[in-house]
Design a protein around this motif. Structure first.
Motif, PDB file in Angstrom:
ATOM      1  N   GLU A   9      -0.168   6.370  10.396  1.00 37.04           N
ATOM      2  CA  GLU A   9       0.735   7.521  10.453  1.00 37.04           C
ATOM      3  C   GLU A   9       1.066   8.080   9.074  1.00 37.04           C
ATOM      4  O   GLU A   9       1.617   9.190   8.970  1.00 37.04           O
ATOM      5  CB  GLU A   9       2.028   7.136  11.175  1.00 37.04           C
ATOM      6  N   HIS A  10       0.720   7.357   8.029  1.00 36.81           N
ATOM      7  CA  HIS A  10       1.012   7.807   6.670  1.00 36.81           C
ATOM      8  C   HIS A  10      -0.210   8.444   6.003  1.00 36.81           C
ATOM      9  O   HIS A  10      -0.223   8.651   4.788  1.00 36.81           O
ATOM     10  CB  HIS A  10       1.488   6.630   5.822  1.00 36.81           C
ATOM     11  N   THR A  11      -1.236   8.747   6.782  1.00 36.72           N
ATOM     12  CA  THR A  11      -2.472   9.302   6.221  1.00 36.72           C
ATOM     13  C   THR A  11      -2.625  10.768   6.592  1.00 36.72           C
ATOM     14  O   THR A  11      -1.879  11.304   7.398  1.00 36.72           O
ATOM     15  CB  THR A  11      -3.692   8.518   6.727  1.00 36.72           C
TER      16      THR A  11
ATOM     17  N   ALA B 279     -16.538   0.974   7.840  1.00 35.77           N
ATOM     18  CA  ALA B 279     -15.695   0.420   6.789  1.00 35.77           C
ATOM     19  C   ALA B 279     -15.155   1.510   5.865  1.00 35.77           C
ATOM     20  O   ALA B 279     -13.994   1.466   5.458  1.00 35.77           O
ATOM     21  CB  ALA B 279     -16.486  -0.609   5.973  1.00 35.77           C
ATOM     22  N   THR B 280     -15.977   2.493   5.550  1.00 38.78           N
ATOM     23  CA  THR B 280     -15.567   3.510   4.583  1.00 38.78           C
ATOM     24  C   THR B 280     -14.373   4.336   5.037  1.00 38.78           C
ATOM     25  O   THR B 280     -13.426   4.525   4.266  1.00 38.78           O
ATOM     26  CB  THR B 280     -16.751   4.430   4.233  1.00 38.78           C
ATOM     27  N   PRO B 281     -14.350   4.871   6.268  1.00 40.80           N
ATOM     28  CA  PRO B 281     -13.175   5.654   6.672  1.00 40.80           C
ATOM     29  C   PRO B 281     -11.871   4.872   6.577  1.00 40.80           C
ATOM     30  O   PRO B 281     -10.835   5.427   6.193  1.00 40.80           O
ATOM     31  CB  PRO B 281     -13.496   6.039   8.124  1.00 40.80           C
ATOM     32  N   GLU B 282     -11.896   3.584   6.915  1.00 38.60           N
ATOM     33  CA  GLU B 282     -10.674   2.787   6.834  1.00 38.60           C
ATOM     34  C   GLU B 282     -10.248   2.595   5.386  1.00 38.60           C
ATOM     35  O   GLU B 282      -9.053   2.665   5.064  1.00 38.60           O
ATOM     36  CB  GLU B 282     -10.879   1.431   7.511  1.00 38.60           C
ATOM     37  N   ALA B 283     -11.205   2.361   4.495  1.00 36.48           N
ATOM     38  CA  ALA B 283     -10.879   2.225   3.073  1.00 36.48           C
ATOM     39  C   ALA B 283     -10.306   3.526   2.523  1.00 36.48           C
ATOM     40  O   ALA B 283      -9.360   3.520   1.737  1.00 36.48           O
ATOM     41  CB  ALA B 283     -12.130   1.817   2.295  1.00 36.48           C
ATOM     42  N   VAL B 284     -10.871   4.653   2.935  1.00 41.42           N
ATOM     43  CA  VAL B 284     -10.358   5.950   2.496  1.00 41.42           C
ATOM     44  C   VAL B 284      -8.928   6.146   2.987  1.00 41.42           C
ATOM     45  O   VAL B 284      -8.067   6.659   2.268  1.00 41.42           O
ATOM     46  CB  VAL B 284     -11.272   7.092   2.985  1.00 41.42           C
TER      47      VAL B 284
ATOM     48  N   ASP C 102      -5.584   6.957   0.904  1.00 44.16           N
ATOM     49  CA  ASP C 102      -4.758   8.105   1.314  1.00 44.16           C
ATOM     50  C   ASP C 102      -3.307   7.673   1.477  1.00 44.16           C
ATOM     51  O   ASP C 102      -2.380   8.302   0.938  1.00 44.16           O
ATOM     52  CB  ASP C 102      -5.333   8.653   2.623  1.00 44.16           C
ATOM     53  N   ALA C 103      -3.084   6.581   2.206  1.00 45.44           N
ATOM     54  CA  ALA C 103      -1.729   6.087   2.436  1.00 45.44           C
ATOM     55  C   ALA C 103      -1.060   5.644   1.145  1.00 45.44           C
ATOM     56  O   ALA C 103       0.173   5.676   1.026  1.00 45.44           O
ATOM     57  CB  ALA C 103      -1.763   4.923   3.429  1.00 45.44           C
ATOM     58  N   ALA C 104      -1.859   5.248   0.168  1.00 44.14           N
ATOM     59  CA  ALA C 104      -1.328   4.806  -1.119  1.00 44.14           C
ATOM     60  C   ALA C 104      -0.959   5.970  -2.036  1.00 44.14           C
ATOM     61  O   ALA C 104      -0.556   5.749  -3.183  1.00 44.14           O
ATOM     62  CB  ALA C 104      -2.329   3.891  -1.820  1.00 44.14           C
TER      63      ALA C 104
ATOM     64  N   VAL D  32       0.839  -1.202   0.000  1.00 47.12           N
ATOM     65  CA  VAL D  32       0.000   0.000   0.000  1.00 47.12           C
ATOM     66  C   VAL D  32       0.872   1.249   0.000  1.00 47.12           C
ATOM     67  O   VAL D  32       0.664   2.187  -0.778  1.00 47.12           O
ATOM     68  CB  VAL D  32      -0.950  -0.002   1.220  1.00 47.12           C
ATOM     69  N   LEU D  33       1.881   1.276   0.879  1.00 41.75           N
ATOM     70  CA  LEU D  33       2.751   2.445   0.983  1.00 41.75           C
ATOM     71  C   LEU D  33       3.619   2.631  -0.266  1.00 41.75           C
ATOM     72  O   LEU D  33       4.078   3.741  -0.535  1.00 41.75           O
ATOM     73  CB  LEU D  33       3.634   2.331   2.227  1.00 41.75           C
TER      74      LEU D  33
END
Length: 313
Positions: free
Chosen positions: A41-43, A126-131, A135-137, A10-11
């Protein structure tokens, strides 16, 4: 792929890892907490835009147009199409991908449909975690499209930095939309399919209702667009940018995001506690039998689960 490799992927902005990570969110797997801990921490760098409205107002076409405008500025974009009602379909945006064909081969555009499946707490969690995964990607803009305007959709749209509420003439009046809580979550109103009769009337109704409400530091603009011909899209894009500038200038962006994550923590804890309580109730055959025989009432049973014994009444 184990969770550590998944986080690294992902990162590293690998689309396959991003897709698998979102699948983990949908499934509610045991590695979800580790995944969240590895990317959190990467978001915080992505701008998020939520699009909600009744079926048929043109949300999907509007989302595709916004992707096109963002790509013209060289921004990496992700689209998350959320269907809170069905675990089998991803909504019109991704059900057939017809409206997103122009972006399907763009390596800097990631498109994904999403259903609740096993995630605790449903789409609101579920949606905030997917977002955050997107973001981290490294996606600079994340567009979240929700299907319909029920409570779940309002929660999902409100979980973004800028919420667009889309209406269209002939698909229900603005008063009913207001009753559903739409006025409270909208940062920008979009009257799409503005080439149809009645579009000006919908705009007028919305503006009248906004005038009746309390004074706001940000007054949601009411814009007219025809997404199929790109009419009004530039104005909408500028309104989104103005809203983001307003959030930055007033400090509202930091406050909004902080409030959202606190609410998310509360919801996760509450859901986990609920599941623990349900399992305890199912395992306590004596308590279940007493409830069935009406020798203890539900409040007493709840107190017993919480405290070990029901308090004296």
């Amino acid at each position: 792929m184990d969770v550590h490799a998944l986080i690294a992927g992902v990162l590293a902005h690998e689309p396959r890892a991003v897709a698998r990570a979102i699948s983990l969110v949908e499934d509610g797997g045991e590695d979800l907490a580790a995944l969240s801990g590895g990317i959190y921490e990467h978001t915080g760098g992505a701008a998020t835009v939520g699009i909600t409205g009744a079926p048929g107002v043109g949300k999907s076409t509007l989302a595709a147009a916004l992707v096109r405008l963002a790509r013209h500025e060289g921004r990496r974009v992700a689209v998350l199409a959320v269907d809170p009602t069905s675990p089998y379909t991803g909504g019109a945006l991704l059900g057939d991908r017809v409206r997103m064909q122009e972006h399907a081969t763009d390596p800097d555009v990631f498109i994904r449909s999403m259903a609740t499946r096993g995630h605790l707490g449903g789409m609101a969690l579920a949606t905030p975690e997917a977002v955050r995964i997107l973001d981290a990607a490294g996606y600079e803009l994340v567009i979240v499209e929700t299907v319909g305007v029920g409570q779940a959709e309002i929660e999902v749209a409100a979980a973004t930095d800028t919420a667009l509420v889309v209406l269209a003439p002939g698909l229900g009046d603005a008063v009913q939309m207001a009753k559903a809580g739409i006025l409270e979550i909208a940062d920008v109103f979009v009257v799409n399919k503005a080439d149809r009769d009645g579009a000006a009337a919908v705009q007028r109704e919305l503006r009248q209702m906004l005038q009746l409400g309390a004074a706001l530091t940000w007054e949601p603009p009411v814009l007219a667009t025809t997404a199929t011909t790109d009419d009004g899209l530039e104005e909408l894009w500028l309104a989104i940018a103005r809203h983001r500038a307003h959030l930055d200038a007033t400090g509202s962006l930091r406050i909004r995001r902080h409030t959202r994550v606190l609410q998310e923590v509360e919801a996760i804890a509450a859901e986990r506690f609920r599941q623990t309580t349900v399992r305890a109730l199912e395992a306590d055959g004596d308590l279940a039998e007493r409830l069935r025989d009406r020798t203890i009432d539900p409040y007493g049973a709840a107190d017993e689960l919480l405290h070990g014994s029901a308090p004296d009444r």
